[in-house]
Design a protein around this motif. Sequence first.
Motif, PDB file in Angstrom:
ATOM      1  N   THR B 304       0.842  -1.190   0.000  1.00  0.00           N
ATOM      2  CA  THR B 304       0.000   0.000   0.000  1.00  0.00           C
ATOM      3  C   THR B 304       0.877   1.239   0.000  1.00  0.00           C
ATOM      4  O   THR B 304       0.399   2.350  -0.086  1.00  0.00           O
ATOM      5  CB  THR B 304      -0.912   0.031   1.231  1.00  0.00           C
ATOM      6  OG1 THR B 304      -0.093  -0.123   2.396  1.00  0.00           O
ATOM      7  CG2 THR B 304      -1.922  -1.100   1.176  1.00  0.00           C
ATOM      8  N   ASN B 305       2.161   1.024   0.146  1.00  0.00           N
ATOM      9  CA  ASN B 305       3.113   2.113  -0.074  1.00  0.00           C
ATOM     10  C   ASN B 305       4.379   1.483  -0.620  1.00  0.00           C
ATOM     11  O   ASN B 305       4.470   0.261  -0.741  1.00  0.00           O
ATOM     12  CB  ASN B 305       3.360   2.912   1.214  1.00  0.00           C
ATOM     13  CG  ASN B 305       3.961   2.048   2.299  1.00  0.00           C
ATOM     14  OD1 ASN B 305       5.021   1.450   2.124  1.00  0.00           O
ATOM     15  ND2 ASN B 305       3.276   1.961   3.431  1.00  0.00           N
ATOM     16  N   LEU B 306       5.362   2.322  -0.915  1.00  0.00           N
ATOM     17  CA  LEU B 306       6.537   1.817  -1.624  1.00  0.00           C
ATOM     18  C   LEU B 306       7.510   1.038  -0.746  1.00  0.00           C
ATOM     19  O   LEU B 306       8.411   0.387  -1.254  1.00  0.00           O
ATOM     20  CB  LEU B 306       7.289   2.985  -2.265  1.00  0.00           C
ATOM     21  CG  LEU B 306       6.907   3.297  -3.701  1.00  0.00           C
ATOM     22  CD1 LEU B 306       7.658   4.532  -4.170  1.00  0.00           C
ATOM     23  CD2 LEU B 306       7.247   2.115  -4.607  1.00  0.00           C
ATOM     24  N   ASP B 307       7.327   1.115   0.572  1.00  0.00           N
ATOM     25  CA  ASP B 307       8.353   0.544   1.445  1.00  0.00           C
ATOM     26  C   ASP B 307       8.723  -0.917   1.158  1.00  0.00           C
ATOM     27  O   ASP B 307       9.908  -1.232   1.060  1.00  0.00           O
ATOM     28  CB  ASP B 307       7.966   0.739   2.915  1.00  0.00           C
ATOM     29  CG  ASP B 307       8.530   2.049   3.451  1.00  0.00           C
ATOM     30  OD1 ASP B 307       9.139   2.789   2.647  1.00  0.00           O
ATOM     31  OD2 ASP B 307       8.378   2.322   4.649  1.00  0.00           O
ATOM     32  N   PRO B 308       7.735  -1.813   1.028  1.00  0.00           N
ATOM     33  CA  PRO B 308       8.151  -3.200   0.763  1.00  0.00           C
ATOM     34  C   PRO B 308       8.931  -3.330  -0.545  1.00  0.00           C
ATOM     35  O   PRO B 308       9.853  -4.164  -0.635  1.00  0.00           O
ATOM     36  CB  PRO B 308       6.831  -3.963   0.678  1.00  0.00           C
ATOM     37  CG  PRO B 308       5.800  -3.069   1.251  1.00  0.00           C
ATOM     38  CD  PRO B 308       6.289  -1.668   1.137  1.00  0.00           C
ATOM     39  N   ILE B 309       8.580  -2.520  -1.517  1.00  0.00           N
ATOM     40  CA  ILE B 309       9.263  -2.605  -2.810  1.00  0.00           C
ATOM     41  C   ILE B 309      10.696  -2.092  -2.676  1.00  0.00           C
ATOM     42  O   ILE B 309      11.651  -2.732  -3.127  1.00  0.00           O
ATOM     43  CB  ILE B 309       8.470  -1.821  -3.878  1.00  0.00           C
ATOM     44  CG1 ILE B 309       7.090  -2.477  -4.041  1.00  0.00           C
ATOM     45  CG2 ILE B 309       9.214  -1.808  -5.206  1.00  0.00           C
ATOM     46  CD1 ILE B 309       6.087  -1.619  -4.766  1.00  0.00           C
ATOM     47  N   ILE B 310      10.836  -0.943  -2.019  1.00  0.00           N
ATOM     48  CA  ILE B 310      12.188  -0.421  -1.782  1.00  0.00           C
ATOM     49  C   ILE B 310      13.002  -1.420  -0.972  1.00  0.00           C
ATOM     50  O   ILE B 310      14.178  -1.664  -1.241  1.00  0.00           O
ATOM     51  CB  ILE B 310      12.115   0.935  -1.039  1.00  0.00           C
ATOM     52  CG1 ILE B 310      11.441   1.985  -1.920  1.00  0.00           C
ATOM     53  CG2 ILE B 310      13.499   1.396  -0.615  1.00  0.00           C
ATOM     54  CD1 ILE B 310      11.123   3.279  -1.202  1.00  0.00           C
ATOM     55  N   ALA B 311      12.333  -2.044   0.006  1.00  0.00           N
ATOM     56  CA  ALA B 311      13.029  -3.007   0.878  1.00  0.00           C
ATOM     57  C   ALA B 311      13.624  -4.154   0.083  1.00  0.00           C
ATOM     58  O   ALA B 311      14.682  -4.686   0.436  1.00  0.00           O
ATOM     59  CB  ALA B 311      12.069  -3.539   1.938  1.00  0.00           C
ATOM     60  N   VAL B 410      -3.055   4.213  -5.934  1.00  0.00           N
ATOM     61  CA  VAL B 410      -2.997   3.340  -7.118  1.00  0.00           C
ATOM     62  C   VAL B 410      -2.258   2.047  -6.776  1.00  0.00           C
ATOM     63  O   VAL B 410      -2.676   0.951  -7.163  1.00  0.00           O
ATOM     64  CB  VAL B 410      -2.290   4.066  -8.294  1.00  0.00           C
ATOM     65  CG1 VAL B 410      -2.224   3.161  -9.517  1.00  0.00           C
ATOM     66  CG2 VAL B 410      -3.029   5.350  -8.630  1.00  0.00           C
ATOM     67  N   LEU B 411      -1.184   2.213  -6.017  1.00  0.00           N
ATOM     68  CA  LEU B 411      -0.393   1.040  -5.651  1.00  0.00           C
ATOM     69  C   LEU B 411      -1.245   0.041  -4.862  1.00  0.00           C
ATOM     70  O   LEU B 411      -1.174  -1.178  -5.087  1.00  0.00           O
ATOM     71  CB  LEU B 411       0.801   1.489  -4.799  1.00  0.00           C
ATOM     72  CG  LEU B 411       1.934   0.491  -4.622  1.00  0.00           C
ATOM     73  CD1 LEU B 411       2.555   0.154  -5.968  1.00  0.00           C
ATOM     74  CD2 LEU B 411       2.988   1.058  -3.688  1.00  0.00           C
ATOM     75  N   ALA B 412      -2.042   0.550  -3.967  1.00  0.00           N
ATOM     76  CA  ALA B 412      -2.895  -0.333  -3.164  1.00  0.00           C
ATOM     77  C   ALA B 412      -3.889  -1.067  -4.051  1.00  0.00           C
ATOM     78  O   ALA B 412      -4.124  -2.266  -3.885  1.00  0.00           O
ATOM     79  CB  ALA B 412      -3.619   0.485  -2.097  1.00  0.00           C
ATOM     80  N   LYS B 413      -4.455  -0.337  -4.984  1.00  0.00           N
ATOM     81  CA  LYS B 413      -5.407  -0.977  -5.913  1.00  0.00           C
ATOM     82  C   LYS B 413      -4.691  -2.045  -6.737  1.00  0.00           C
ATOM     83  O   LYS B 413      -5.201  -3.139  -6.941  1.00  0.00           O
ATOM     84  CB  LYS B 413      -5.996   0.074  -6.875  1.00  0.00           C
ATOM     85  CG  LYS B 413      -7.260   0.743  -6.344  1.00  0.00           C
ATOM     86  CD  LYS B 413      -7.927   1.542  -7.465  1.00  0.00           C
ATOM     87  CE  LYS B 413      -8.121   2.988  -7.045  1.00  0.00           C
ATOM     88  NZ  LYS B 413      -8.294   3.914  -8.148  1.00  0.00           N
ATOM     89  N   ARG B 414      -3.515  -1.692  -7.173  1.00  0.00           N
ATOM     90  CA  ARG B 414      -2.750  -2.635  -7.974  1.00  0.00           C
ATOM     91  C   ARG B 414      -2.452  -3.890  -7.162  1.00  0.00           C
ATOM     92  O   ARG B 414      -2.583  -5.012  -7.665  1.00  0.00           O
ATOM     93  CB  ARG B 414      -1.433  -1.981  -8.416  1.00  0.00           C
ATOM     94  CG  ARG B 414      -0.642  -2.819  -9.393  1.00  0.00           C
ATOM     95  CD  ARG B 414       0.747  -2.232  -9.612  1.00  0.00           C
ATOM     96  NE  ARG B 414       1.466  -2.943 -10.660  1.00  0.00           N
ATOM     97  CZ  ARG B 414       2.085  -4.092 -10.480  1.00  0.00           C
ATOM     98  NH1 ARG B 414       2.087  -4.667  -9.299  1.00  0.00           N
ATOM     99  NH2 ARG B 414       2.699  -4.685 -11.487  1.00  0.00           N
ATOM    100  N   SER B 415      -2.054  -3.694  -5.924  1.00  0.00           N
ATOM    101  CA  SER B 415      -1.755  -4.837  -5.064  1.00  0.00           C
ATOM    102  C   SER B 415      -2.966  -5.751  -4.938  1.00  0.00           C
ATOM    103  O   SER B 415      -2.842  -6.978  -4.931  1.00  0.00           O
ATOM    104  CB  SER B 415      -1.357  -4.379  -3.668  1.00  0.00           C
ATOM    105  OG  SER B 415      -0.141  -3.737  -3.717  1.00  0.00           O
ATOM    106  N   GLU B 416      -4.126  -5.139  -4.815  1.00  0.00           N
ATOM    107  CA  GLU B 416      -5.343  -5.913  -4.669  1.00  0.00           C
ATOM    108  C   GLU B 416      -5.567  -6.764  -5.933  1.00  0.00           C
ATOM    109  O   GLU B 416      -5.914  -7.938  -5.849  1.00  0.00           O
ATOM    110  CB  GLU B 416      -6.524  -4.966  -4.400  1.00  0.00           C
ATOM    111  CG  GLU B 416      -7.889  -5.627  -4.309  1.00  0.00           C
ATOM    112  CD  GLU B 416      -7.913  -6.822  -3.336  1.00  0.00           C
ATOM    113  OE1 GLU B 416      -7.133  -6.824  -2.378  1.00  0.00           O
ATOM    114  OE2 GLU B 416      -8.707  -7.757  -3.588  1.00  0.00           O
TER     115      GLU B 416
END
Lengths: 513, 1119
Positions: B304-311, B410-416
């Motif tokens: 729902t935010n970029l943190d996991p991706i950056i991680a 948008v990221l959250a929607k995409r994740s869903e």
Amino acid sequence: MKQHPLCTDPDHGPTILDLPILEEMKQEWATLQTRRNFLGKTGKVLGWAALASLLGDHALTGDAHAASTMGSGAEPLKLPHFAPKAKRAIYLFMSGGPPQMDMLDYKPNLAKLYDQDIPDSVRGVQQLTGMTAGQARFPIAPSHWAFKRYGKTGTWVSDLLPYTARMVDDLTIIKSTNTEAINHEPAIMLMNTGNMNSGKPCLGSWLSYGLGSMNNNLPTFMVLQSKTNPKENNQPVSSRLWSSGFLSSEYAGVGLRSAGDPVLYLSDPNGIDRDVRRKMLDAVNEINRQTYEELGDPETNSRISQYEMAYRMQTSVPELANLSREPQSTWDLYGLEAKEPGTFAYNCLMARRMAERGVRFTQVYKRGWDVHGNVTGLLPMLCQETDRGCYALVTDLKQRGLLDDTLVIWAGEFGRTVYSQGGLTPDNYGRDHHPRCFTTWMTGGGVKPGITFGETDDYSYNVVKDPVPVRDFNATILHCLGIDHNKLTYKFQGLDQKLTGTTPASVISGLLA
Amino acid sequence: MRLLQTKPAPFLLAGLLLVVGALLAIAVGTNRHMKVGAVKSSKHLDFNQDVQPILASNCFSCHGPDPEARKAGLRLDLEESAFRKRPGKPDAIVPGHPELSELVKRIESKNPHHLMPQSPQGEAKPMKPEEIAVLKEWVAEGAHYKPHWAFDKPIRAALPDLQGDVQDKDWAETPIDRFVLARLRKEGLHPSPEANKPTLIRRVTLDLTGLLPTPDEVNAFVRDSSPQAYEHLVDRLLIRPSFGEQRARYWLDYVRYADTYGLHLDNNRWIWPYRDYLIRAFNSNKPFDQFAMEQIAGDLLPATNLDPIIASGYVRSGVSTGEGGTIPEELRVNIARERTEAYGAAFMGLTVGCAVCHDHKYDPTTQKDFYQLSAFFNNINEQPFNVSKPDWAPVVRIPKPQNLEAYNRVLAKRSELVRQLDTSQLQNTSLVQHWLASGQSPAQPVSADKLQLRLRLDEGGGDVLKNSAPRASPASFPIGKFKPQWGETTWLWPDLRMDTSTHVTLGQIGDYEWSQPFSSGGWFMLRSAPTSPAPKVSGALISKMDSTQHDRGWDLAVKKGIVSVELIDEAPKEEPVKDPPKKGAPKVKAPKVVTPRDRTPMRAIKVSTAAPLPTDGHWDHLFFTYDGSGRAAGIKIYVNGAPVVTKVFSDTLGRETIRTQAPMQLGSRYPDAQPARETRYQDLRVYARAMTTEEVKRLPYEDYVAEITSKPTGKWDRDQWHIVSEFYFDNVDASSKAIRAQIEQMDAELGKLSKDGNLSLVSQEKPSIAYADVLTRGVYTARKERVEADTPHFLPPLPTGKPHNRLTLAEWTVSPENPLTARITVNRMWNEVFGAGLVETTEDFGVMGQRPSHRELLDWLAVEFRESGWNMKHMYKLMVMSAAYRQSSKSTPEQLNKDPKNLLLAHGPRFRMDAEMLRDIALESGGLLVNKVGGPSVRPYQPENVWESVGYPTSDTTRYKQEHGEALYRRSMYTYWKRMAIQPDMDAFDAPMRDTVCTRRQRTDTPLQALVTMNDVQWIEASRALAQRLIKEGGRQPEQRIKLLSDILLSHDPPPQMAATLKTSFKQMQQHYAADPKAAHDLIAVGEKRSDSAIPASELAAWTMVVSEMMNLDETLTK
């Protein structure tokens, strides 16, 4: 902390006597201790100052069994395993991979084969580098330079190396050195640390760990970078080449630099002179000693001795780098270039000065040998930059009687291809990396002078006699320094790690004196 | 006699135990570098603690897990094999009978040839008498084996009962202390009293924030007499932003974070946002399980935010190269290996890298285990070489603050949507089976009518290529003596690449006239190799062309990403392509094979794609059809099954012949040409008819699917399941298709929202199955066996029904069944705070690692960590609240003698601070430190010629460009980390290069360190800044200023002796600088910050020296 026989105060745990310093200094300290007791409290201050000057007096002992002066971590092993021929070594590292067939590996028949493709039977099936793997042809590029015979041994040497030619009778030339790595980074790591991946100690660190220091005011292992010539292809070097890997970092190489401080952070800052520094250190030592008395942490004592070593280095290193007292004969030998800090010749001179002062291992890097193209333009420059320095160093050591117990090594990380990389013209060519054979030389303590060891085929492409893989090369170096390469080990990750790795390695007896 | 030995009489046993006990005291001490005498009171030896270390260090290298190194067929690390009968050989161990056991006889043998152990060179290396005694006793006791302690799940032990301990009974305040005290008691040691409050606040502030407490904070704490004063202090520290910085600083070592690639050019790369993620994670007290999962597989987690991706940049933070000569396959193997070792060190606490070449010699990690583990990291959507660019794809762009909210939405929607897709695909077996059973013919094969050549290239080895077209003639093609490279990547099946000089000659297949309709193409992975700048591959992929006949014939070729089809009677005259001459390079001689092309006009058709293929190094299905019209319009080019827009370059063939006797070639234009570099092939076809658009559309997948679905599902392998389900979801399942379309839309939107944002390297999983090849002796070309991603066999298995990818590995890493993760993590925390881990070898919990000094405490902490919800702050708080932590660090000779490393904690921790902390407190004390969290790395002062003397001239990190102003005074964790030449002041203090994971730094003490703190401009400037502060804030008297100085740096008033020494020194300095104004001016001019001109120079200089003295004290440098 072990109880030292001289320890006068068994109830107070470790003392100065447990520091890694020379025995006779400990004796003197014990005497001082007695005087201190006699003098009462103020005597302590005097005592520490006296110790400092005392340590300074042992600058040039050259005692192979002196304890480490570079820290408090793992004690060095205080080898050797057997009587060494060489006490110290100087390693002239030609980073980039010198083209052996243009310098020492003479192949007279190649001239006739100009621009012919190297036979498949010679080239065999081999993974090439990404640079020539796509090349349509592999045309033979004979050396551009003539070779002549020199010395009593009648050794063939290229016109590029007039100075090396003069000392061939002293050299142990190895034409059959070979490696498993085809690109710079892994190859240079393999030569320096016995392993293509980083994390392993380099030769110099193993020697420091195994043999310890021979002096009391300079590092055991020093590294010198030679100036780069911007016209040359200067592959990078990095501190992992003189890293101590899993050994204590006190065994890492210390850079002697040509710009700025000769050793990093060596100079007192503006506005601090030696007197101020001494006074400052006296105050620091005094308070540190109080801290030790209060908390009893042996680390505190160690810190005191390291600060004193630093103080001594502030004098000894500039003295090392100060060439003003070198006689004219030095410049006649090394050339005036040696006056300019950072040139290869200067570094060779420094290497001699370090040898005199008991530095165990000196490694001089000269980059630029990566001649993928324009060999006829670049190689004369490279040889001109290095040829005389090598000769001067060996000759100088010999004149001073130091060559007998100093091993000098000259090597790159691999050789170069006989076929041309890129276009071939009668006037020019390029050469790609070539791991299957390359030429190196050694001289001095432990090795047999005036021999050529190993042979390559007519194309300087494959070893046909007496191969010397990197691990054997390193085993032989250790042997000259009195070390059994199978016994100089350090337990890490459960394995008895050693410089020569896990594949069995052997000392090449044919190289030994 | 026999009876007596199996069950000794009580009096005999007692005597034996006495002896063994005494010997053990020495043996155990030697093993742990601890002189603590463990007087055995229990009846049995503990296998893990007492026996296994002796067996491991003496026996396992020849009689351990590695079968290749095993001698005499004897394996001693496992019970069943140790007791196994060896034909014709005496029994190694007869439980209860040392005198019958060959093992005992051998270690006691007087015959040097029989004596064990021996070195690999056959030299006897006798064991120590005490070790022999332990092994004999162990055999006598029945030679009981136990599994290695660290592979058993930790169980929370009951707290030790300390009743009866009168002397220290009030000391133990927390559960930790109960364990510590019980252990000390066992060794006859006593804990130390609590440190005084100033010492305590300095220690805990440094540990939790990496910075010093201010004198005001010290005073407030000292004055606060409430029983909760210390706990309140700890709570305050835990919520400071500097807490996250301090923790992240350690973590950067654990994940080998750096700002450059580390090899060859050692160029800059963008990954600092990952460093900032770490700070955020620690400060927000992100549960460790989530923290670990995000780093291992954040790209596969719903975001729902970029943190996991950056991680997920964690995976890619190791070294890599873009060296021109790099062999991509070698590099790909090395990178997967590096990541596996890094994961092993940081998340398993094991030296898995030892199993690269052979089974681990001590741990049960087999070579296969290693490569199975490496497969998790072998499936990242990246080129192995980084092309020396800072944005080595995949990367993510971080939106500007104003777009952040929209982006996250948008990221959250995409994740869903991704979740929906994953969920439906997880049920793929049933969906696909339903589809298969539905009767609608699932996939139609493409008609094999007039298929003349089909090189599936699924041989996977050897030097004969099979033509699997129906009634193929010829049915196979031998390859010359230069062998191809098989199986470097997997696409449909392991692929083929043509090495230099490899030739595949296909004879007279494809000898068509202009009037003959035909079609050809296949799967290609175009050039995956580094050069700079990277030119795309140029060359023919399939060709039947005669160089001696003005290129008569036809080919499918590619040049810089443009795909072309040529039908030629006589080639157009082309200017030979010349590379711009390189400086210093030899002139390029004209190629030897030159066809005179002086006649015009030429007669040919040349049709090319209008746009280049998007990227190299990816698999693309390239195909063309020709209708026999003799016109350019009769040629269609397809990329991945879809027709693409083409451009006509030549349309002059007319009715001229294109027939030639030159043999058809795969991968090169002419029989004597080199094959296209680093290009991979799969399923090449030639049809003697013009395929329809509908047919070509079905070629890339449907044709295979039809082939597979014609067989019963029970016979499908993993790859086939994968192909079918990919096809099903891409082409059949309507809802998946719709979701995918939506995801694509959102990706476009995310791209817009993050335009021009900062980049960070991240991970991205390929859709294919994660494989790796077991490599004989670790050699990248010596593929032995292909294995799927999996966890080591001796650890709990992955849950069934989950895909074997990084996400499942991440879940497994933090699953309650995993015996290692919690243990090694709390152990590292302990190491950070106490200076040595409960297991000293923080990086090795394997058989050769140190045994824990407090096994039950370690396990208690591990369970507590997990059960607290992986609460990191809770664990740090537990540790710093313990009485063990709060002890005075004063040591007694007895303690030093028995436990020189203070592993048992009879006194408080005391050790030299890490490089970063030292510089930070120097800056902080004088008020220079800029407290700004995060952002790009900075370049503070550096001595000249550090980078320049080692770098490659064309690297972007050859020249160190020092910054000015704020950048000089940031916390050291933000200093630019160039792997090939790290900041020399930090290097001196044992900061690692970060080439590999470092879970505990060395802590040396060298003269080079003294030179840094005495002479480095940063330390002098900091000393002067603090001197200024003393003069302004400290009062007029030297005594007052010295007091403030000590209060700032040591958190306590100076003891009288120290004050006296400093005062004397000040007087000397004052005199000196008064007499030498120039020296004074010089000294206070060091550094870029201007000194306060209101203060007389000599006074400031004198105080600068006094501060410098103080900064160089052992006590200042020590925590």
